[in-house]
Design a protein around this motif. Structure first.
Motif, mmCIF file in Angstrom:
data_model
loop_
_atom_site.group_PDB
_atom_site.id
_atom_site.type_symbol
_atom_site.label_atom_id
_atom_site.label_comp_id
_atom_site.label_asym_id
_atom_site.label_seq_id
_atom_site.Cartn_x
_atom_site.Cartn_y
_atom_site.Cartn_z
ATOM 1 N N GLN A 258 40.474 45.675 -23.012
ATOM 2 C CA GLN A 258 40.574 46.911 -23.780
ATOM 3 C C GLN A 258 40.197 48.111 -22.922
ATOM 4 O O GLN A 258 39.245 48.054 -22.134
ATOM 5 C CB GLN A 258 39.644 46.838 -24.999
ATOM 6 C CG GLN A 258 39.722 48.023 -25.925
ATOM 7 C CD GLN A 258 38.826 47.838 -27.149
ATOM 8 O OE1 GLN A 258 38.091 46.873 -27.244
ATOM 9 N NE2 GLN A 258 38.903 48.766 -28.079
ATOM 10 N N ALA A 259 40.941 49.205 -23.069
ATOM 11 C CA ALA A 259 40.594 50.446 -22.376
ATOM 12 C C ALA A 259 39.286 50.977 -22.955
ATOM 13 O O ALA A 259 39.063 50.933 -24.174
ATOM 14 C CB ALA A 259 41.703 51.476 -22.556
ATOM 15 N N VAL A 260 38.402 51.454 -22.082
ATOM 16 C CA VAL A 260 37.110 51.960 -22.544
ATOM 17 C C VAL A 260 37.281 53.279 -23.296
ATOM 18 O O VAL A 260 36.674 53.496 -24.341
ATOM 19 C CB VAL A 260 36.142 52.126 -21.359
ATOM 20 C CG1 VAL A 260 34.876 52.860 -21.795
ATOM 21 C CG2 VAL A 260 35.772 50.753 -20.791
ATOM 22 N N ASP A 261 38.124 54.162 -22.776
ATOM 23 C CA ASP A 261 38.367 55.455 -23.417
ATOM 24 C C ASP A 261 39.744 55.486 -24.071
ATOM 25 O O ASP A 261 40.659 54.767 -23.654
ATOM 26 C CB ASP A 261 38.267 56.583 -22.385
ATOM 27 C CG ASP A 261 36.889 56.649 -21.751
ATOM 28 O OD1 ASP A 261 35.904 56.611 -22.505
ATOM 29 O OD2 ASP A 261 36.817 56.733 -20.509
ATOM 30 N N LYS A 262 39.902 56.318 -25.069
ATOM 31 C CA LYS A 262 41.165 56.399 -25.800
ATOM 32 C C LYS A 262 42.151 57.337 -25.108
ATOM 33 O O LYS A 262 42.634 58.313 -25.687
ATOM 34 C CB LYS A 262 40.907 56.867 -27.235
ATOM 35 C CG LYS A 262 40.087 55.881 -28.046
ATOM 36 C CD LYS A 262 39.868 56.377 -29.464
ATOM 37 C CE LYS A 262 39.052 55.380 -30.276
ATOM 38 N NZ LYS A 262 38.823 55.854 -31.665
ATOM 39 N N ARG A 263 42.420 57.041 -23.856
ATOM 40 C CA ARG A 263 43.393 57.828 -23.115
ATOM 41 C C ARG A 263 44.052 56.941 -22.063
ATOM 42 O O ARG A 263 43.436 55.990 -21.573
ATOM 43 C CB ARG A 263 42.745 59.053 -22.458
ATOM 44 C CG ARG A 263 41.533 58.756 -21.608
ATOM 45 C CD ARG A 263 40.785 60.024 -21.212
ATOM 46 N NE ARG A 263 39.580 59.716 -20.450
ATOM 47 C CZ ARG A 263 39.539 59.515 -19.143
ATOM 48 N NH1 ARG A 263 40.660 59.600 -18.453
ATOM 49 N NH2 ARG A 263 38.399 59.251 -18.546
ATOM 50 N N GLN A 264 45.265 57.225 -21.731
ATOM 51 C CA GLN A 264 46.042 56.359 -20.844
ATOM 52 C C GLN A 264 45.483 56.307 -19.436
ATOM 53 O O GLN A 264 45.596 55.289 -18.754
ATOM 54 C CB GLN A 264 47.500 56.822 -20.813
ATOM 55 C CG GLN A 264 48.421 55.859 -20.072
ATOM 56 C CD GLN A 264 49.860 56.302 -20.137
ATOM 57 O OE1 GLN A 264 50.152 57.402 -20.590
ATOM 58 N NE2 GLN A 264 50.774 55.456 -19.695
ATOM 59 N N ASP A 265 44.855 57.398 -18.986
ATOM 60 C CA ASP A 265 44.362 57.429 -17.614
ATOM 61 C C ASP A 265 42.873 57.074 -17.529
ATOM 62 O O ASP A 265 42.181 57.516 -16.620
ATOM 63 C CB ASP A 265 44.611 58.796 -16.987
ATOM 64 C CG ASP A 265 43.863 59.910 -17.729
ATOM 65 O OD1 ASP A 265 43.409 59.658 -18.864
ATOM 66 O OD2 ASP A 265 43.728 61.015 -17.161
ATOM 67 N N THR A 266 42.389 56.269 -18.469
ATOM 68 C CA THR A 266 40.993 55.849 -18.436
ATOM 69 C C THR A 266 40.658 55.185 -17.098
ATOM 70 O O THR A 266 41.501 54.491 -16.510
ATOM 71 C CB THR A 266 40.675 54.875 -19.582
ATOM 72 O OG1 THR A 266 39.297 54.490 -19.518
ATOM 73 C CG2 THR A 266 41.527 53.616 -19.496
ATOM 74 N N ASP A 267 39.461 55.399 -16.623
ATOM 75 C CA ASP A 267 39.046 54.842 -15.334
ATOM 76 C C ASP A 267 38.467 53.440 -15.455
ATOM 77 O O ASP A 267 38.290 52.752 -14.451
ATOM 78 C CB ASP A 267 37.989 55.746 -14.686
ATOM 79 C CG ASP A 267 38.565 57.100 -14.285
ATOM 80 O OD1 ASP A 267 39.697 57.113 -13.792
ATOM 81 O OD2 ASP A 267 37.884 58.119 -14.473
ATOM 82 N N PHE A 268 38.145 53.021 -16.681
ATOM 83 C CA PHE A 268 37.440 51.752 -16.857
ATOM 84 C C PHE A 268 38.083 50.883 -17.927
ATOM 85 O O PHE A 268 38.662 51.381 -18.889
ATOM 86 C CB PHE A 268 35.970 52.014 -17.220
ATOM 87 C CG PHE A 268 35.232 52.772 -16.153
ATOM 88 C CD1 PHE A 268 34.679 52.103 -15.076
ATOM 89 C CD2 PHE A 268 35.121 54.147 -16.210
ATOM 90 C CE1 PHE A 268 34.021 52.794 -14.075
ATOM 91 C CE2 PHE A 268 34.462 54.852 -15.221
ATOM 92 C CZ PHE A 268 33.912 54.178 -14.146
ATOM 93 N N VAL A 269 37.953 49.572 -17.728
ATOM 94 C CA VAL A 269 38.503 48.592 -18.662
ATOM 95 C C VAL A 269 37.390 47.647 -19.095
ATOM 96 O O VAL A 269 36.571 47.206 -18.276
ATOM 97 C CB VAL A 269 39.650 47.786 -18.006
ATOM 98 C CG1 VAL A 269 40.154 46.703 -18.952
ATOM 99 C CG2 VAL A 269 40.787 48.714 -17.608
ATOM 100 N N SER A 270 37.348 47.353 -20.378
ATOM 101 C CA SER A 270 36.380 46.412 -20.923
ATOM 102 C C SER A 270 37.018 45.026 -20.996
ATOM 103 O O SER A 270 38.137 44.872 -21.493
ATOM 104 C CB SER A 270 35.944 46.861 -22.328
ATOM 105 O OG SER A 270 35.196 45.841 -22.967
ATOM 106 N N VAL A 271 36.301 44.017 -20.491
ATOM 107 C CA VAL A 271 36.799 42.634 -20.497
ATOM 108 C C VAL A 271 35.781 41.757 -21.227
ATOM 109 O O VAL A 271 34.608 41.743 -20.868
ATOM 110 C CB VAL A 271 37.003 42.098 -19.065
ATOM 111 C CG1 VAL A 271 37.602 40.697 -19.097
ATOM 112 C CG2 VAL A 271 37.870 43.041 -18.245
ATOM 113 N N THR A 272 36.236 41.052 -22.241
ATOM 114 C CA THR A 272 35.357 40.136 -22.983
ATOM 115 C C THR A 272 35.674 38.701 -22.586
ATOM 116 O O THR A 272 36.828 38.259 -22.679
ATOM 117 C CB THR A 272 35.531 40.298 -24.495
ATOM 118 O OG1 THR A 272 35.211 41.647 -24.863
ATOM 119 C CG2 THR A 272 34.613 39.346 -25.257
#
Length: 298
Positions: A258-272
């Motif tokens: 999941q993208a951390v921020d609600k924008r397409q150019d987010t710098d970070f990704v959350s992985v579960t």
């Protein structure tokens, strides 16, 4: 048609299913039976003769190494191929397994191709003759279902957003420091977890990340998006420092990206990563880590 018998031994049912599915798809002449630990495997091997054993190392009741030691003492199992499939990949453990008579050693997480190559190597001519007798090719095409699944779960390298012109950043390769300087919710979360750097290993890549949250069921990490990310349901091994120089290696699979921020150019990704181990020792190590993580996050 000649049918060969393989025994798959692992305390995690998810891993057993992965191994059995790979064997079934690649080598239809091999019939698989599974066991959740070495003790159960020993019981099955006493009643049935298997042509191949694929076994984890760390399991409750009887480890893979103990099963291998017992197996090599049985006259009818002294030369049967034994593949150790484990997250223990350090040199000392490899040497120990070789001394006890292991045929091949495969590190977790593994790819279907990697497992298949090991099986072909240890089974040799016997497997080839069985496959030829069945009219199947050792290099036969994958079935349509697996090809579709590969398209859905293939790993991809996420292209980073174009960097803005700025002075060199010495923390650019450190996801935690970079997140801390980024600001926003991702930065604050990573900064708060500044002592909890995580290494998550996949079959052909390693994700550098920081722990956002962890419990006895799963761990959620945050990673910079300029890395190679896994696919949903990919195997994973999470290396966790439990303190005093001890490292726990927890097996799991990718449950969510999941993208951390609600924008397409987010710098970070959350992985579960959802854990699959059932070994009481690993659960004890994980419990200590969870308690230490929550204490540090207060």
């Amino acid at each position: 048609m000649t049918t060969l018998k393989a025994l798959v031994v692992d305390d995690a049912s998810f891993v057993r299913d992965l191994v059995k599915r790979t064997v079934r798809q690649r080598f239809p002449v091999i019939e698989t039976t599974d066991a959740q630990n070495g003790r159960r495997a020993q019981s099955l091997m006493s009643r049935t003769t298997f042509d191949l054993v694929l076994c984890d190392w760390e399991m409750p009741e009887m480890s893979g190494l103990e099963l291998l030691q017992w197996m090599r003492q049985q006259p009818h199992y002294q030369k049967v191929p034994f593949i150790m499939i484990t997250s223990r990949g350090d040199k000392d453990h490899v040497v120990e397994a070789v001394k006890e008579g292991v045929s091949e050693y495969l590190g977790k997480p593994f790819s279907p191709e990697g497992l298949s190559k090991k099986i072909i190597k240890v089974m040799g001519r016997r497997l080839k003759e069985a496959m030829d007798g069945s009219g199947k090719s050792m290099d036969g095409p994958a079935d349509a279902f697996r090809e579709s699944a590969d398209l859905l779960t293939q790993k991809r390298e996420v292209a980073p957003p174009k960097p803005a012109a700025s002075a060199p950043n010495p923390a650019a390769d450190n996801p935690l420091l970079a997140a801390g300087r980024q600001g926003g919710s991702a930065g604050r979360s990573a900064q708060k977890a500044s002592m909890t750097v995580a290494s998550v290993r996949f079959s052909d890549s390693t994700l550098k990340s920081v722990v956002k949250d962890v419990n006895l069921t799963e761990v959620r990490v945050i990673a910079k998006r300029d890395q190679v990310f896994p696919g949903i349901l990919d195997q994973a091994v999470v290396d966790i420092d439990t303190g005093e120089g001890q490292m726990a290696r927890l097996n799991g699979y990718v449950h969510q990206l999941q993208a951390v921020d609600k924008r397409q150019d987010t710098d970070f990704v959350s992985v579960t990563i959802r854990f699959v181990d059932e070994d009481p020792k690993k659960m004890e190590d994980l419990s200590r880590f969870v308690a230490r993580f929550r204490a540090a996050a207060r």
